[in-house]
Design an enzyme around this catalytic site. Structure first.
Site, PDB file in Angstrom:
ATOM      1  N   THR A   7      37.277 -10.159 -53.723  1.00  0.00           N
ATOM      2  CA  THR A   7      36.128 -10.979 -53.345  1.00  0.00           C
ATOM      3  C   THR A   7      34.874 -10.355 -53.913  1.00  0.00           C
ATOM      4  O   THR A   7      34.917  -9.282 -54.510  1.00  0.00           O
ATOM      5  CB  THR A   7      36.007 -11.078 -51.811  1.00  0.00           C
ATOM      6  OG1 THR A   7      35.122 -12.139 -51.505  1.00  0.00           O
ATOM      7  CG2 THR A   7      35.501  -9.800 -51.196  1.00  0.00           C
ATOM      8  N   GLY A 165      30.769 -15.138 -60.255  1.00  0.00           N
ATOM      9  CA  GLY A 165      31.879 -16.087 -60.314  1.00  0.00           C
ATOM     10  C   GLY A 165      32.161 -16.594 -61.717  1.00  0.00           C
ATOM     11  O   GLY A 165      33.293 -16.953 -62.041  1.00  0.00           O
ATOM     12  N   CYS A 168      33.903 -12.892 -63.161  1.00  0.00           N
ATOM     13  CA  CYS A 168      35.025 -12.229 -62.484  1.00  0.00           C
ATOM     14  C   CYS A 168      36.101 -13.235 -62.072  1.00  0.00           C
ATOM     15  O   CYS A 168      35.809 -14.198 -61.364  1.00  0.00           O
ATOM     16  CB  CYS A 168      34.503 -11.491 -61.251  1.00  0.00           C
ATOM     17  SG  CYS A 168      35.798 -10.700 -60.281  1.00  0.00           S
ATOM     18  N   THR A 171      36.531 -13.925 -58.229  1.00  0.00           N
ATOM     19  CA  THR A 171      35.377 -14.464 -57.501  1.00  0.00           C
ATOM     20  C   THR A 171      35.253 -15.940 -57.825  1.00  0.00           C
ATOM     21  O   THR A 171      35.233 -16.314 -58.996  1.00  0.00           O
ATOM     22  CB  THR A 171      34.085 -13.726 -57.919  1.00  0.00           C
ATOM     23  OG1 THR A 171      34.255 -12.327 -57.684  1.00  0.00           O
ATOM     24  CG2 THR A 171      32.884 -14.226 -57.139  1.00  0.00           C
TER      25      THR A 171
END
Length: 180
Positions: A7, A165, A168, A171
């Site tokens: 996360t 996001g 990654c 994410t």
């Protein structure tokens, strides 16, 4: 079965406000996305404290409960609750096995709490953890430095997670932002 993890959590104090953002992705092992809408950022202690976790989901829930208990025990004193929790986490053989990190904040204090006993307050009022943490941290620092008069804490937190996001794979763009 493997661990559920991965996360990104980002937190910022900016212009007298504070915000924390987290994405919703839960990954099983390194290959399968199991959930897109997990809520990893929460308000605690009558809505006066924000907490976000990165790491194993089950471990994080254990830590949330433990931290909330420390907040109650120390009447909402964030620094004291974090230090006492870190001491307990590091000193307990079973708790040391927990694989998670926490960012906790109130209107005046922002802290990273880890199982190695670390309680770290950043110099610049920005923290990020998790698989996309480095990307979110870099984005947040750039936004705060170069666009701070145009953006709120909430907007910086959301934009930092969106950038993480984009980069990654652990994410996603299902971003939850909480603010105080």
């Amino acid at each position: 079965m493997g661990n559920f993890h991965a996360t990104t959590i980002f937190a910022i104090h900016h212009n007298g406000k504070c915000a924390m953002a987290g994405d919703g992705q839960v990954t099983f092992g390194n290959a399968v996305v199991m959930k897109h809408t997990a809520r990893k950022v929460r308000k605690l202690f009558q809505g006066k404290v924000l907490a976000g976790f990165a790491g194993s989901v089950a471990d994080a829930f254990t830590l949330f409960e433990m931290f909330e208990g420390k907040l109650e025990e120390y009447n909402g004193n964030l620094q004291r609750a974090a230090v006492e929790m870190a001491k307990q986490w590091r000193g307990d053989k079973m708790l040391r096995q927990l694989e998670a990190m926490l960012i906790v904040m109130d209107e005046t204090t922002l802290l990273l709490v880890s199982g190695t006993g670390e309680v770290i307050e950043p110099d610049d009022g920005i923290l990020a953890i998790g698989s996309g943490g480095h990307y979110a941290l870099a984005a947040g620092r750039a936004l705060k430095r170069h666009a701070s008069e145009h953006l709120t804490a909430k907007e910086i937190a959301k934009a930092s997670l969106e950038i993480a996001g984009d980069i990654c794979v652990y994410t996603n763009h299902n971003i939850i932002v909480e603010e105080l």
